[in-house]
Enzyme design. Sequence first.
Site, mmCIF file in Angstrom:
data_model
loop_
_atom_site.group_PDB
_atom_site.id
_atom_site.type_symbol
_atom_site.label_atom_id
_atom_site.label_comp_id
_atom_site.label_asym_id
_atom_site.label_seq_id
_atom_site.Cartn_x
_atom_site.Cartn_y
_atom_site.Cartn_z
ATOM 1 N N HIS A 1 -16.543 41.955 68.743
ATOM 2 C CA HIS A 1 -17.237 41.035 69.798
ATOM 3 C C HIS A 1 -16.693 39.998 69.602
ATOM 4 C CE1 HIS A 1 -20.788 39.787 66.888
ATOM 5 N NE2 HIS A 1 -19.542 40.182 65.858
ATOM 6 N N HIS B 1 -26.439 40.491 74.140
ATOM 7 C CA HIS B 1 -25.200 40.370 73.495
ATOM 8 C C HIS B 1 -24.582 41.786 73.588
ATOM 9 C CE1 HIS B 1 -22.575 38.815 70.820
ATOM 10 N NE2 HIS B 1 -22.185 39.829 70.116
ATOM 11 N N CYS C 1 -18.971 36.950 75.110
ATOM 12 C CA CYS C 1 -19.388 38.548 74.358
ATOM 13 C C CYS C 1 -19.076 39.668 75.726
ATOM 14 C CB CYS C 1 -20.751 38.616 74.085
ATOM 15 S SG CYS C 1 -21.912 38.589 75.211
#
Length: 347
Positions: free
Chosen positions: A322, A310, A262
């Site tokens: 993402h 994240h 990520c």
Amino acid sequence: MAAHRKPKQRSLRGHTARTAATIALAGAATATAFDGTGHADPRLSPAEVKSKVDALYREAEIATEKYNGAKEKAENAEKSLGELRDEAARKTEKLNTARRELGSIATAQYRSGGIDPAVQLALSSDPDQYLERAALAARADSRQAAAVSGVQKQLQEIDQLHTEADGTLAHLTSRQAELKKHKETVTGKLDAAKRLLSQLTSDQRAEFTGEDKASRDTGRDGVTGVPAKAPSSRASAAVSYAYKALGSPYVWGATGPDAFDCSGLTQAAYRAAGVGLPRTTYAQIAAGERVPRSQLQPGDLVFFYQGISHVGLYVGNGQMIHAPNPSAPVRLAPISQMPFAGATRVA
């Protein structure tokens, strides 16, 4: 009269031992049944698998960001160590040159006999020639003193460099041990998730990842729409890079160009735009101006979960691009999909 004998008593040793062994085995079997180490776990429902895998992916992502941070520190320490060693080598060469020059001065003095100037003047048949030589000798003595002082200073500098290098090496060793620990944690979590997912059919796995056939081909996760206009050329370049990365696989620790985790994706997107970002989510959130969710613009970094574990790149219309986890490629997804933790504008 018949002799009376005591009734023969049966030994209980063998029976007792067998009974104890039986009880012990039964106890062990019971304990094993409770802790589940000796038997396969009862088959989980798809919903239970999803819940357990989601938790494992979350734990793996936290460990991944810690790994990324430790890796960045290890790389910086390794770079610093190399620079210190290069500088020490240059100074050592300079020191050796100074030592050779100092040796040449000492050799010249030895050859001249190091006679006191007053004696040389008394013995000289040409006072003018002597005075000229005396001036040269004085300058030579001055150069010698400066050379000695220079050598001493260089020795101190090299000692200081060696001390700094030792400290940097210790730091590097510590970071490498930390890397190993986090790597083992990540791989352990991902292996456990993989084993759980293997219990599902291909259709169940597709349902778990939230993909249909089209989304697996495009990486779009069923989200459609025209990308919103970014507010700056750099933000636009980052968004453009992220769109081109759609469908790329998730690989923990990867920063592109063919795979990403990520924070690796957001770092690569902004690197393509000429902006340097830190490696980890918890460092990236502090890398720019914090913005509220209501004022998000394309190119903003959006963060999720309480531990800031994240990150995605906001592209407008309530959507982000993402790298979710190993079960899904880089994709478009609504930011409402996860617990929102904050946003940062870096360009």
